[in-house]
Write a protein that holds these residues in place. Structure first.
Motif, PDB file in Angstrom:
ATOM      1  N   LEU A  93      16.781   6.097 -59.064  1.00 56.30           N
ATOM      2  CA  LEU A  93      16.432   6.106 -60.485  1.00 56.30           C
ATOM      3  C   LEU A  93      16.335   4.679 -61.016  1.00 56.30           C
ATOM      4  N   GLU A  94      17.336   3.893 -60.738  1.00 52.63           N
ATOM      5  CA  GLU A  94      17.329   2.517 -61.248  1.00 52.63           C
ATOM      6  C   GLU A  94      16.193   1.701 -60.636  1.00 52.63           C
ATOM      7  N   ARG A  95      15.851   1.976 -59.384  1.00 54.84           N
ATOM      8  CA  ARG A  95      14.734   1.262 -58.733  1.00 54.84           C
ATOM      9  C   ARG A  95      13.394   1.562 -59.414  1.00 54.84           C
ATOM     10  N   LYS A  96      13.270   2.746 -60.012  1.00 44.37           N
ATOM     11  CA  LYS A  96      11.992   3.192 -60.578  1.00 44.37           C
ATOM     12  C   LYS A  96      11.758   2.700 -62.009  1.00 44.37           C
ATOM     13  N   ILE A  97      12.738   2.068 -62.606  1.00 37.26           N
ATOM     14  CA  ILE A  97      12.596   1.601 -63.987  1.00 37.26           C
ATOM     15  C   ILE A  97      11.655   0.402 -64.038  1.00 37.26           C
ATOM     16  N   THR A  98      10.701   0.473 -64.966  1.00 36.33           N
ATOM     17  CA  THR A  98       9.744  -0.613 -65.207  1.00 36.33           C
ATOM     18  C   THR A  98       9.771  -0.940 -66.701  1.00 36.33           C
ATOM     19  N   PRO A  99       9.040  -1.964 -67.140  1.00 37.50           N
ATOM     20  CA  PRO A  99       8.963  -2.240 -68.589  1.00 37.50           C
ATOM     21  C   PRO A  99       8.351  -1.084 -69.389  1.00 37.50           C
ATOM     22  N   ARG A 100       7.631  -0.181 -68.716  1.00 39.25           N
ATOM     23  CA  ARG A 100       7.006   0.958 -69.408  1.00 39.25           C
ATOM     24  C   ARG A 100       7.910   2.191 -69.464  1.00 39.25           C
ATOM     25  N   THR A 101       9.044   2.156 -68.768  1.00 38.44           N
ATOM     26  CA  THR A 101       9.942   3.313 -68.743  1.00 38.44           C
ATOM     27  C   THR A 101      10.575   3.488 -70.120  1.00 38.44           C
ATOM     28  N   LYS A 102      10.512   4.726 -70.618  1.00 38.99           N
ATOM     29  CA  LYS A 102      11.076   5.010 -71.936  1.00 38.99           C
ATOM     30  C   LYS A 102      12.145   6.100 -71.887  1.00 38.99           C
ATOM     31  N   ALA A 103      12.116   6.922 -70.806  1.00 43.74           N
ATOM     32  CA  ALA A 103      13.073   8.035 -70.748  1.00 43.74           C
ATOM     33  C   ALA A 103      13.377   8.426 -69.313  1.00 43.74           C
ATOM     34  N   ILE A 104      14.496   9.113 -69.178  1.00 43.22           N
ATOM     35  CA  ILE A 104      14.919   9.707 -67.903  1.00 43.22           C
ATOM     36  C   ILE A 104      15.074  11.201 -68.158  1.00 43.22           C
ATOM     37  N   ALA A 105      14.597  12.018 -67.235  1.00 42.06           N
ATOM     38  CA  ALA A 105      14.728  13.473 -67.363  1.00 42.06           C
ATOM     39  C   ALA A 105      15.524  14.021 -66.184  1.00 42.06           C
ATOM     40  N   PRO A 106      16.851  13.897 -66.213  1.00 40.32           N
ATOM     41  CA  PRO A 106      17.647  14.487 -65.136  1.00 40.32           C
ATOM     42  C   PRO A 106      17.556  16.011 -65.198  1.00 40.32           C
ATOM     43  N   VAL A 107      17.447  16.640 -64.040  1.00 39.46           N
ATOM     44  CA  VAL A 107      17.324  18.100 -63.975  1.00 39.46           C
ATOM     45  C   VAL A 107      18.546  18.669 -63.258  1.00 39.46           C
ATOM     46  N   HIS A 108      19.253  19.532 -63.953  1.00 36.50           N
ATOM     47  CA  HIS A 108      20.383  20.246 -63.351  1.00 36.50           C
ATOM     48  C   HIS A 108      19.765  21.460 -62.661  1.00 36.50           C
ATOM     49  N   MET A 109      19.622  21.384 -61.348  1.00 35.86           N
ATOM     50  CA  MET A 109      18.783  22.328 -60.603  1.00 35.86           C
ATOM     51  C   MET A 109      19.615  23.373 -59.864  1.00 35.86           C
ATOM     52  N   ASN A 110      19.240  24.629 -60.039  1.00 37.83           N
ATOM     53  CA  ASN A 110      19.897  25.741 -59.345  1.00 37.83           C
ATOM     54  C   ASN A 110      21.409  25.751 -59.562  1.00 37.83           C
ATOM     55  N   GLY A 111      21.837  25.331 -60.725  1.00 40.11           N
ATOM     56  CA  GLY A 111      23.253  25.290 -61.042  1.00 40.11           C
ATOM     57  C   GLY A 111      23.948  24.015 -60.616  1.00 40.11           C
ATOM     58  N   TYR A 112      23.271  23.177 -59.827  1.00 39.65           N
ATOM     59  CA  TYR A 112      23.842  21.889 -59.436  1.00 39.65           C
ATOM     60  C   TYR A 112      23.683  20.902 -60.591  1.00 39.65           C
ATOM     61  N   VAL A 113      24.717  20.138 -60.848  1.00 36.86           N
ATOM     62  CA  VAL A 113      24.744  19.248 -62.004  1.00 36.86           C
ATOM     63  C   VAL A 113      24.574  17.796 -61.567  1.00 36.86           C
TER      64      VAL A 113
END
Length: 197
Positions: A93-113
């Protein structure tokens, strides 16, 4: 008539009743019922001020709506790896941040948090909005706090295919008064004239 109303602007509104009960259950200030989990994500992205060219980081393991709603909001989804928890990998996640990044959308998937402590620390350090996608983890919690109440905005899906069950709807929640004003404004535009977006 004397029956229940499905719209929130009537005294016996079932939608208002649901929003109120969800707010109490999740111990959160603001809840808005929408038509689906996808509508919840789109509403949250626009409320978080995502627009043309802005990037939102989404995990590689999710339902398509997490990324598609970003595109409809005119933003660019950026794919991020998942870790052994099957949720967003904070390192990638941190590697993917650029000057254009405005948000993060974490997904709690299949009950995993997701590791929300790491996600929120990264978001705070880079001044990013966090839109939690909780469509597949309604009722789950991270260190005693329910998912959907940790990030800036939480999004839920209510359908017969989800843990929440029943009907077809979505929820957007937040503790931030200004964000909720934007959430309500976006939803009002959707109802009145979707071409205005």
């Amino acid at each position: 008539g004397d029956g229940p109303f499905l719209i929130r602007y009537k005294p016996r509104s079932k939608v208002l009743q649901m929003e109120t009960e969800v707010g109490q259950l999740f111990n959160i200030r603001h809840v808005l019922g929408v038509t689906s989990g996808t509508a919840a994500l789109h509403t949250a992205y626009v409320a978080a001020d995502l627009g043309c060219g802005d990037e939102v980081i989404v995990p590689g393991y999710t339902f398509a709506a997490t990324a598609m709603a970003a595109v409809v909001a005119r933003a660019v989804p950026v794919w991020c790896e998942i870790d052994e928890s099957m949720t967003i990998d904070p390192v990638d996640l941190e590697r993917k941040i650029t000057p254009r990044t405005k948000a993060i959308a974490p997904v709690h998937m299949n009950g995993y948090v997701c590791n929300m402590e790491a996600v929120m620390e990264i978001a705070l350090r880079h001044d990013l909005q966090v839109v939690e996608d909780c469509a597949q983890a309604c009722g789950a919690s991270f260190r005693g706090q329910r998912v959907g109440t940790i990030g800036n905005l939480g999004c839920f899906s209510i359908s017969s295919y989800k843990t929440s069950g029943g009907g077809e709807a979505g929820l957007v929640m937040t503790n931030d008064d200004d964000l909720f004003w934007r959430v309500q404004s976006i939803e009002q535009i959707h109802c009145e004239n979707p071409t205005d977006l």
